[in-house]
Design an enzyme around this catalytic site. Structure first.
Site, PDB file in Angstrom:
ATOM      1  N   ILE A   9       0.857  -1.191   0.000  1.00 44.83           N
ATOM      2  CA  ILE A   9       0.000   0.000   0.000  1.00 44.83           C
ATOM      3  C   ILE A   9       0.897   1.246   0.000  1.00 44.83           C
ATOM      4  O   ILE A   9       1.827   1.346   0.811  1.00 44.83           O
ATOM      5  CB  ILE A   9      -0.904   0.002   1.254  1.00 44.83           C
ATOM      6  CG1 ILE A   9      -1.724  -1.284   1.325  1.00 44.83           C
ATOM      7  CG2 ILE A   9      -1.792   1.234   1.287  1.00 44.83           C
ATOM      8  CD1 ILE A   9      -2.392  -1.536   2.680  1.00 44.83           C
ATOM      9  N   ALA A  11       3.033   2.122  -2.276  1.00 41.59           N
ATOM     10  CA  ALA A  11       4.343   1.916  -2.915  1.00 41.59           C
ATOM     11  C   ALA A  11       4.548   2.833  -4.118  1.00 41.59           C
ATOM     12  O   ALA A  11       5.681   3.083  -4.530  1.00 41.59           O
ATOM     13  CB  ALA A  11       4.493   0.460  -3.341  1.00 41.59           C
ATOM     14  N   LYS A  13       2.238   2.422  -6.991  1.00 41.85           N
ATOM     15  CA  LYS A  13       1.748   1.676  -8.162  1.00 41.85           C
ATOM     16  C   LYS A  13       0.860   2.540  -9.065  1.00 41.85           C
ATOM     17  O   LYS A  13       1.050   2.573 -10.276  1.00 41.85           O
ATOM     18  CB  LYS A  13       0.949   0.433  -7.718  1.00 41.85           C
ATOM     19  CG  LYS A  13       1.748  -0.543  -6.873  1.00 41.85           C
ATOM     20  CD  LYS A  13       0.901  -1.699  -6.406  1.00 41.85           C
ATOM     21  CE  LYS A  13      -0.280  -1.314  -5.527  1.00 41.85           C
ATOM     22  NZ  LYS A  13       0.080  -0.644  -4.267  1.00 41.85           N
ATOM     23  N   GLN A  54     -12.561  -9.328  -0.566  1.00 39.53           N
ATOM     24  CA  GLN A  54     -11.745 -10.125  -1.469  1.00 39.53           C
ATOM     25  C   GLN A  54     -12.491 -10.494  -2.747  1.00 39.53           C
ATOM     26  O   GLN A  54     -11.942 -10.450  -3.839  1.00 39.53           O
ATOM     27  CB  GLN A  54     -11.330 -11.397  -0.714  1.00 39.53           C
ATOM     28  CG  GLN A  54      -9.917 -11.762  -0.918  1.00 39.53           C
ATOM     29  CD  GLN A  54      -8.958 -10.616  -0.749  1.00 39.53           C
ATOM     30  OE1 GLN A  54      -8.915  -9.980   0.296  1.00 39.53           O
ATOM     31  NE2 GLN A  54      -8.181 -10.337  -1.774  1.00 39.53           N
ATOM     32  N   ASP A  77      -2.335  -1.662 -12.316  1.00 35.74           N
ATOM     33  CA  ASP A  77      -1.647  -1.119 -11.139  1.00 35.74           C
ATOM     34  C   ASP A  77      -1.567  -2.089  -9.955  1.00 35.74           C
ATOM     35  O   ASP A  77      -1.044  -1.725  -8.900  1.00 35.74           O
ATOM     36  CB  ASP A  77      -2.214   0.246 -10.734  1.00 35.74           C
ATOM     37  CG  ASP A  77      -3.448   0.168  -9.868  1.00 35.74           C
ATOM     38  OD1 ASP A  77      -4.144  -0.870  -9.883  1.00 35.74           O
ATOM     39  OD2 ASP A  77      -3.714   1.155  -9.165  1.00 35.74           O
ATOM     40  N   ARG A  78      -2.070  -3.299 -10.101  1.00 33.77           N
ATOM     41  CA  ARG A  78      -1.761  -4.355  -9.116  1.00 33.77           C
ATOM     42  C   ARG A  78      -2.046  -5.706  -9.762  1.00 33.77           C
ATOM     43  O   ARG A  78      -2.980  -5.821 -10.547  1.00 33.77           O
ATOM     44  CB  ARG A  78      -2.569  -4.185  -7.826  1.00 33.77           C
ATOM     45  CG  ARG A  78      -2.365  -5.337  -6.857  1.00 33.77           C
ATOM     46  CD  ARG A  78      -2.912  -5.089  -5.468  1.00 33.77           C
ATOM     47  NE  ARG A  78      -1.907  -4.628  -4.528  1.00 33.77           N
ATOM     48  CZ  ARG A  78      -2.116  -3.690  -3.610  1.00 33.77           C
ATOM     49  NH1 ARG A  78      -3.279  -3.098  -3.511  1.00 33.77           N
ATOM     50  NH2 ARG A  78      -1.164  -3.349  -2.775  1.00 33.77           N
ATOM     51  N   ILE A 141       1.364   6.742   2.874  1.00 36.31           N
ATOM     52  CA  ILE A 141      -0.040   6.567   3.282  1.00 36.31           C
ATOM     53  C   ILE A 141      -0.551   7.884   3.888  1.00 36.31           C
ATOM     54  O   ILE A 141      -1.671   8.323   3.623  1.00 36.31           O
ATOM     55  CB  ILE A 141      -0.172   5.378   4.265  1.00 36.31           C
ATOM     56  CG1 ILE A 141      -0.039   4.049   3.503  1.00 36.31           C
ATOM     57  CG2 ILE A 141      -1.491   5.428   5.036  1.00 36.31           C
ATOM     58  CD1 ILE A 141       0.039   2.806   4.373  1.00 36.31           C
ATOM     59  N   LYS A 143       0.747  10.870   3.268  1.00 32.91           N
ATOM     60  CA  LYS A 143       0.735  11.890   2.197  1.00 32.91           C
ATOM     61  C   LYS A 143      -0.568  11.777   1.392  1.00 32.91           C
ATOM     62  O   LYS A 143      -1.195  12.780   1.058  1.00 32.91           O
ATOM     63  CB  LYS A 143       1.951  11.659   1.293  1.00 32.91           C
ATOM     64  CG  LYS A 143       2.113  12.649   0.158  1.00 32.91           C
ATOM     65  CD  LYS A 143       3.359  12.329  -0.682  1.00 32.91           C
ATOM     66  CE  LYS A 143       3.426  13.226  -1.904  1.00 32.91           C
ATOM     67  NZ  LYS A 143       4.359  12.718  -2.923  1.00 32.91           N
TER      68      LYS A 143
HETATM   69  N1  LIG Z   1       8.377   7.158  -5.752  1.00 28.55           N
HETATM   70  C1  LIG Z   1       7.646   8.081  -5.120  1.00 28.55           C
HETATM   71  N2  LIG Z   1       8.225   9.175  -4.643  1.00 28.55           N
HETATM   72  C2  LIG Z   1       7.508  10.103  -3.968  1.00 28.55           C
HETATM   73  N3  LIG Z   1       6.186  10.026  -3.719  1.00 28.55           N
HETATM   74  C3  LIG Z   1       5.562   8.958  -4.169  1.00 28.55           C
HETATM   75  C4  LIG Z   1       6.243   7.934  -4.896  1.00 28.55           C
HETATM   76  N4  LIG Z   1       5.355   6.982  -5.200  1.00 28.55           N
HETATM   77  C5  LIG Z   1       4.176   7.394  -4.710  1.00 28.55           C
HETATM   78  N5  LIG Z   1       4.288   8.584  -4.094  1.00 28.55           N
HETATM   79  C6  LIG Z   1       3.200   9.290  -3.405  1.00 28.55           C
HETATM   80  O1  LIG Z   1       2.730   8.381  -2.406  1.00 28.55           O
HETATM   81  C7  LIG Z   1       1.315   8.343  -2.363  1.00 28.55           C
HETATM   82  C8  LIG Z   1       0.820   6.933  -2.702  1.00 28.55           C
HETATM   83  O2  LIG Z   1       1.113   6.656  -4.054  1.00 28.55           O
HETATM   84  P1  LIG Z   1       0.182   5.737  -4.957  1.00 28.55           P
HETATM   85  O3  LIG Z   1       0.678   5.811  -6.342  1.00 28.55           O
HETATM   86  O4  LIG Z   1      -1.253   6.043  -4.708  1.00 28.55           O
HETATM   87  O5  LIG Z   1       0.540   4.275  -4.328  1.00 28.55           O
HETATM   88  P2  LIG Z   1      -0.186   2.869  -4.497  1.00 28.55           P
HETATM   89  O6  LIG Z   1      -1.027   2.917  -5.730  1.00 28.55           O
HETATM   90  O7  LIG Z   1       0.940   1.889  -4.603  1.00 28.55           O
HETATM   91  O8  LIG Z   1      -0.971   2.647  -3.243  1.00 28.55           O
HETATM   92  C9  LIG Z   1       0.834   9.403  -3.344  1.00 28.55           C
HETATM   93  O9  LIG Z   1       0.597  10.596  -2.603  1.00 28.55           O
HETATM   94  C10 LIG Z   1       2.004   9.574  -4.310  1.00 28.55           C
HETATM   95  O10 LIG Z   1       2.066  10.895  -4.831  1.00 28.55           O
HETATM   96  N1  LIG Z   2      -7.872  -7.007   2.326  1.00 27.79           N
HETATM   97  C1  LIG Z   2      -7.441  -6.593   1.127  1.00 27.79           C
HETATM   98  N2  LIG Z   2      -7.146  -5.308   0.958  1.00 27.79           N
HETATM   99  C2  LIG Z   2      -6.717  -4.933  -0.251  1.00 27.79           C
HETATM  100  C3  LIG Z   2      -6.580  -5.812  -1.334  1.00 27.79           C
HETATM  101  N3  LIG Z   2      -6.138  -5.114  -2.405  1.00 27.79           N
HETATM  102  C4  LIG Z   2      -6.014  -3.863  -1.986  1.00 27.79           C
HETATM  103  N4  LIG Z   2      -6.367  -3.744  -0.708  1.00 27.79           N
HETATM  104  C5  LIG Z   2      -6.466  -2.512   0.075  1.00 27.79           C
HETATM  105  C6  LIG Z   2      -5.171  -1.980   0.558  1.00 27.79           C
HETATM  106  C7  LIG Z   2      -5.365  -0.508   0.480  1.00 27.79           C
HETATM  107  O1  LIG Z   2      -6.014  -0.033   1.645  1.00 27.79           O
HETATM  108  C8  LIG Z   2      -6.336  -0.317  -0.683  1.00 27.79           C
HETATM  109  C9  LIG Z   2      -5.716   0.047  -2.003  1.00 27.79           C
HETATM  110  O2  LIG Z   2      -4.410  -0.487  -2.149  1.00 27.79           O
HETATM  111  P1  LIG Z   2      -3.250   0.346  -2.854  1.00 27.79           P
HETATM  112  O3  LIG Z   2      -2.019  -0.506  -2.660  1.00 27.79           O
HETATM  113  O4  LIG Z   2      -3.643   0.453  -4.298  1.00 27.79           O
HETATM  114  O5  LIG Z   2      -3.168   1.677  -2.214  1.00 27.79           O
HETATM  115  O6  LIG Z   2      -7.013  -1.539  -0.799  1.00 27.79           O
HETATM  116  C10 LIG Z   2      -6.915  -7.154  -1.136  1.00 27.79           C
HETATM  117  O7  LIG Z   2      -6.847  -7.993  -2.036  1.00 27.79           O
HETATM  118  N5  LIG Z   2      -7.350  -7.501   0.102  1.00 27.79           N
END
Ligand SMILES: Nc1ncnc2c1ncn2[C@@H]1O[C@H](COP(=O)(O)OP(=O)(O)O)[C@@H](O)[C@H]1O
Ligand SMILES: Nc1nc2c(ncn2[C@H]2C[C@H](O)[C@@H](COP(=O)(O)O)O2)c(=O)[nH]1
Length: 215
Positions: A9, A11, A13, A54, A77-78, A141, A143
């Site tokens: 979460i 990262a 993506k 799920q 994205d995942r 998270i 941010k």
């Molecule tokens: N490599 C990075 N460097 C700086 N900020 C980042 C980076 N990747 C993501 N962010 C910031 O972190 C937060 C979460 O990013 P997000 O793309 O939504 O992650 P995910 O989809 O993996 O949950 C957002 O506010 C984004 O702007």
């Molecule tokens: N219990 C589960 N939670 C999940 C799954 N896939 C995503 N998630 C949750 C985690 C985050 O709160 C949110 C979005 O994830 P991001 O990594 O895109 O920020 O949803 C799952 O399969 N099971």
């Protein structure tokens, strides 16, 4: 075929999916989050909603894969494989019953067999894993600011996030459905820093060229 991103979460993506698809001139497919009616319920009462969430994600993910596979180098994205990581971790935490796990695993397996690409190739072209530390995860998270994900909302969340990150290490090492690569998400700020963004895109392009999916 397509490119699939993975990572915990926050990262990066979704951010990288946008950047990469714009770079490649393809389409990004995003996880259902802000319009997901089950996600806030899950964070409030994980035991009650883990299985429902799920199934919700599995259905939406399957839909995205079917749409994404019509064009080469579309970006998801995942990966569908991470859903299983999430669910098994929640089950191990007592939030799903063994029966629910069995139903989920069998459903996932059955659905994967229905995907034409799964039958032919069983995999994306490339998995790009975004590797982040716990501190970066929490910072991102915070941010992004989704209220139900904030550690101060729920004292059990830090442990949940620690466990998730540690499972991701083993998950990436074991992943063998497709070629894979890891990006250091602590090191590269591909959101704010154009030089870092270019470096990350170069690293991915290099892998795509190696696989013959980029001219
Ligand atoms: N490599 C990075 N460097 C700086 N900020 C980042 C980076 N990747 C993501 N962010 C910031 O972190 C937060 C979460 O990013 P997000 O793309 O939504 O992650 P995910 O989809 O993996 O949950 C957002 O506010 C984004 O702007
Ligand atoms: N219990 C589960 N939670 C999940 C799954 N896939 C995503 N998630 C949750 C985690 C985050 O709160 C949110 C979005 O994830 P991001 O990594 O895109 O920020 O949803 C799952 O399969 N099971």
């Amino acid at each position: 075929m397509m490119i699939v991103l993975s990572g915990a979460i926050g990262a990066g993506k979704s951010s990288l999916a946008t950047i990469l698809s714009e770079h490649l001139g393809t389409e990004a497919f995003y996880e259902q989050v802000d319009n997901n009616p089950v996600l806030p319920l899950f964070y409030k009462d994980p035991k009650k909603y883990a299985f429902l969430l799920q199934i919700y994600f599995l259905n939406k993910r399957f839909d995205s894969i079917k749409k994404a596979m019509v064009q080469d180098n579309n970006v998801l994205d995942r990966s569908i494989y991470e859903d299983s990581l999430f669910f098994h971790m929640n089950a191990d935490m007592g939030r799903a019953t063994p029966q629910e796990v069995k139903v989920y695993d069998e459903l996932l397996d059955n659905m994967m067999q229905e995907l034409p690409y799964a039958a032919a190739k069983k995999a994306p072209d490339l998995l790009v894993h975004l590797d982040i530390s716990y501190d970066t995860m929490i910072h991102r998270i915070e941010k992004r600011g989704r209220s139900y994900e904030q550690p101060e909302q729920d004292p059990t969340l830090p442990e949940y996030y620690h466990q998730l990150l540690s499972r991701y290490d083993g998950w990436y090492d074991d992943y063998d459905y497709s070629p894979k690569m890891k990006i250091d998400g602590d090191k590269y700020d591909f959101v704010e820093n154009p030089e870092d963004r270019q470096k990350v895109l170069d690293l991915i392009d290099e892998q795509l060229r190696k696989r013959g999916t980029l001219d």
